[in-house]
Scaffold this motif. Structure first.
Motif, PDB file in Angstrom:
ATOM      1  N   ALA A  40       0.817  -1.219   0.000  1.00 16.17           N
ATOM      2  CA  ALA A  40       0.000   0.000   0.000  1.00 16.17           C
ATOM      3  C   ALA A  40       0.849   1.267   0.000  1.00 16.17           C
ATOM      4  O   ALA A  40       0.326   2.363  -0.222  1.00 16.17           O
ATOM      5  CB  ALA A  40      -0.935   0.009   1.213  1.00 16.17           C
ATOM      6  N   ASP A  41       2.149   1.131   0.228  1.00 16.14           N
ATOM      7  CA  ASP A  41       3.045   2.289   0.253  1.00 16.14           C
ATOM      8  C   ASP A  41       3.495   2.640  -1.163  1.00 16.14           C
ATOM      9  O   ASP A  41       3.401   1.823  -2.083  1.00 16.14           O
ATOM     10  CB  ASP A  41       4.280   1.985   1.109  1.00 16.14           C
ATOM     11  N   PRO A  42       3.998   3.860  -1.359  1.00 14.04           N
ATOM     12  CA  PRO A  42       4.554   4.213  -2.669  1.00 14.04           C
ATOM     13  C   PRO A  42       5.879   3.475  -2.881  1.00 14.04           C
ATOM     14  O   PRO A  42       6.911   3.885  -2.359  1.00 14.04           O
ATOM     15  CB  PRO A  42       4.790   5.728  -2.593  1.00 14.04           C
ATOM     16  N   ILE A  43       5.855   2.371  -3.610  1.00 14.29           N
ATOM     17  CA  ILE A  43       7.068   1.580  -3.844  1.00 14.29           C
ATOM     18  C   ILE A  43       7.590   1.869  -5.247  1.00 14.29           C
ATOM     19  O   ILE A  43       6.928   1.565  -6.235  1.00 14.29           O
ATOM     20  CB  ILE A  43       6.777   0.065  -3.719  1.00 14.29           C
ATOM     21  N   GLY A  44       8.760   2.461  -5.325  1.00 19.56           N
ATOM     22  CA  GLY A  44       9.408   2.686  -6.609  1.00 19.56           C
ATOM     23  C   GLY A  44      10.474   1.634  -6.840  1.00 19.56           C
ATOM     24  O   GLY A  44      10.929   0.973  -5.901  1.00 19.56           O
ATOM     25  N   LEU A  45      10.891   1.484  -8.082  1.00 15.81           N
ATOM     26  CA  LEU A  45      11.939   0.509  -8.390  1.00 15.81           C
ATOM     27  C   LEU A  45      13.226   0.823  -7.640  1.00 15.81           C
ATOM     28  O   LEU A  45      13.957  -0.088  -7.240  1.00 15.81           O
ATOM     29  CB  LEU A  45      12.202   0.476  -9.900  1.00 15.81           C
ATOM     30  N   SER A  84     -12.934   4.177  -5.387  1.00 18.74           N
ATOM     31  CA  SER A  84     -11.814   5.127  -5.315  1.00 18.74           C
ATOM     32  C   SER A  84     -11.026   4.941  -4.020  1.00 18.74           C
ATOM     33  O   SER A  84      -9.793   4.982  -4.020  1.00 18.74           O
ATOM     34  CB  SER A  84     -12.340   6.565  -5.412  1.00 18.74           C
ATOM     35  N   SER A  85     -11.717   4.698  -2.896  1.00 21.16           N
ATOM     36  CA  SER A  85     -11.029   4.484  -1.620  1.00 21.16           C
ATOM     37  C   SER A  85     -10.202   3.206  -1.655  1.00 21.16           C
ATOM     38  O   SER A  85      -9.063   3.172  -1.181  1.00 21.16           O
ATOM     39  CB  SER A  85     -12.046   4.409  -0.476  1.00 21.16           C
ATOM     40  N   ILE A  86     -10.774   2.157  -2.245  1.00 21.03           N
ATOM     41  CA  ILE A  86     -10.051   0.886  -2.354  1.00 21.03           C
ATOM     42  C   ILE A  86      -8.805   1.057  -3.206  1.00 21.03           C
ATOM     43  O   ILE A  86      -7.745   0.498  -2.899  1.00 21.03           O
ATOM     44  CB  ILE A  86     -10.975  -0.203  -2.934  1.00 21.03           C
ATOM     45  N   ALA A  87      -8.923   1.834  -4.283  1.00 21.63           N
ATOM     46  CA  ALA A  87      -7.775   2.070  -5.169  1.00 21.63           C
ATOM     47  C   ALA A  87      -6.629   2.720  -4.404  1.00 21.63           C
ATOM     48  O   ALA A  87      -5.475   2.272  -4.486  1.00 21.63           O
ATOM     49  CB  ALA A  87      -8.194   2.960  -6.341  1.00 21.63           C
ATOM     50  N   TYR A  88      -6.920   3.753  -3.635  1.00 19.88           N
ATOM     51  CA  TYR A  88      -5.868   4.457  -2.907  1.00 19.88           C
ATOM     52  C   TYR A  88      -5.289   3.592  -1.785  1.00 19.88           C
ATOM     53  O   TYR A  88      -4.083   3.601  -1.535  1.00 19.88           O
ATOM     54  CB  TYR A  88      -6.403   5.780  -2.352  1.00 19.88           C
ATOM     55  N   ASN A 130      -2.157   5.869  -6.967  1.00 23.24           N
ATOM     56  CA  ASN A 130      -2.322   7.311  -6.810  1.00 23.24           C
ATOM     57  C   ASN A 130      -3.499   7.855  -7.595  1.00 23.24           C
ATOM     58  O   ASN A 130      -4.037   8.906  -7.262  1.00 23.24           O
ATOM     59  CB  ASN A 130      -1.041   8.048  -7.244  1.00 23.24           C
ATOM     60  N   THR A 131      -3.887   7.139  -8.651  1.00 25.52           N
ATOM     61  CA  THR A 131      -5.004   7.602  -9.471  1.00 25.52           C
ATOM     62  C   THR A 131      -5.977   6.462  -9.727  1.00 25.52           C
ATOM     63  O   THR A 131      -5.583   5.300  -9.839  1.00 25.52           O
ATOM     64  CB  THR A 131      -4.521   8.153 -10.834  1.00 25.52           C
ATOM     65  N   LEU A 132      -7.241   6.812  -9.825  1.00 26.30           N
ATOM     66  CA  LEU A 132      -8.270   5.813 -10.114  1.00 26.30           C
ATOM     67  C   LEU A 132      -8.105   5.279 -11.527  1.00 26.30           C
ATOM     68  O   LEU A 132      -8.383   4.106 -11.795  1.00 26.30           O
ATOM     69  CB  LEU A 132      -9.657   6.446  -9.946  1.00 26.30           C
TER      70      LEU A 132
END
Length: 297
Positions: free
Chosen positions: A191-196, A246-250, A255-257
């Motif tokens: 759920a965190d912003p994971i970048g390469l 939208s809540s589930i997506a975030y 970050n975007t639907l």
């Protein structure tokens, strides 16, 4: 961080384990063990991680996992109760020559294919469910007979689907340890912003080296794997909760639907709203079965 080596206690008069484990005793992190494992889920639902496979499990599902195949089953929410009858055995309990017998040739081949993990199809799961329940209560030589019947029936039926890939299951120890570390990190932080750059640094590699390494080991890109984990988590929320899409997506790490819908469509071949309509009744039916609360309509 290698996967936990799980060792369940064995009773003094038993040669293998057949026992129900229920929350909180069923939940274990990414782990492996030398025993073969047959699992019948008797309660709960969530996400299944087997080798490089990402999927979902529900009440009534049956899995058969090979020796030392890393796996974990994560329930869909903190409030969910999960229970399963877990059968663990070593192929040596019958002696070193048993599976070399001509009559056991097909079973021996089947046990080799289980190295990648299999999930039984619904009809076969329904057929074998009473036998697994009987196995947990059986005593003496009857336990051996039932276990052999279960393995033989699965082997002969061919009514199952493979989970992980051979490439994932056959990694050497150094590769396995690094991939295990990345898998556990992803399961815990999806759920965190994971970048390469984040995950490559965590694995102790440059981004290009990590991308090549992960694809070579798992036959998929890391981004594909991350999306499978996130969408798998989202699927459970769509079924189990009335939360807005939208809540589930975030909450699933998007970050975007728009991107969420795109990835959902790519993996499930339908939009999130269609998925919710198709499977919305599943969780309610399972819940009603547990409590006996059915309404006549």
């Amino acid at each position: 961080m290698k996967p936990l080596i799980e060792k369940l206690p064995l009773e003094h008069d038993h040669s293998f384990i057949a026992r129900t484990f229920r929350t909180p005793h069923f939940e274990v992190p990414w782990h492996q063990h030398p025993e073969f494992e047959l699992i019948l889920f008797t309660e709960g639902e969530g996400n299944a991680f087997v080798g490089n496979h990402v999927g979902s499990f529900n009440t009534g599902d049956i899995y058969f996992l090979g020796s030392n195949l890393p796996h974990t089953f994560q329930k869909s929410g903190e409030e969910i109760i999960t229970s399963a009858i877990v059968v663990q055995f070593l192929d040596s309990i019958w002696g070193t020559q048993f599976f070399s017998l001509p009559e056991c040739r097909e079973i021996s081949k089947f046990l080799e294919t289980a190295a990648v993990g299999i999930k039984l199809r619904p009809a076969l799961s329904e057929e074998l469910r009473p036998l697994i329940i009987e196995l947990e209560k059986a005593q003496g030589f009857t336990r051996i007979l039932i276990l052999l019947k279960l393995i033989a029936t699965i082997s002969e039926s061919k009514r199952y689907d493979y989970l992980s890939t051979h490439e994932m299951a056959n990694l050497h120890s150094k590769q396995q340890a690094r991939i295990d570390k990345v898998f556990q990190y992803t399961i815990e932080h999806y759920a965190d912003p994971i970048g390469l750059d984040n995950v490559a640094s965590f694995a102790g590699m440059s981004v290009p080296a990590f991308c090549n390494y992960f694809r070579r080991c798992t036959k998929k890109t890391y981004i594909e794997f991350l999306n499978e984990v996130r969408i798998g988590k989202a699927c459970q929320q769509l079924i189990d909760t009335p939360k807005p899409i939208s809540s589930i997506a975030y909450e699933s790490g998007y970050n975007t639907l728009t991107n969420f819908n795109k990835q959902f469509m790519k993996i499930n071949r339908m939009q999130p709203g269609q998925y919710r309509k198709a499977f919305a009744g599943t969780s309610m039916v399972i819940s009603a079965e547990r409590t006996g609360e059915f309404e006549c309509i």
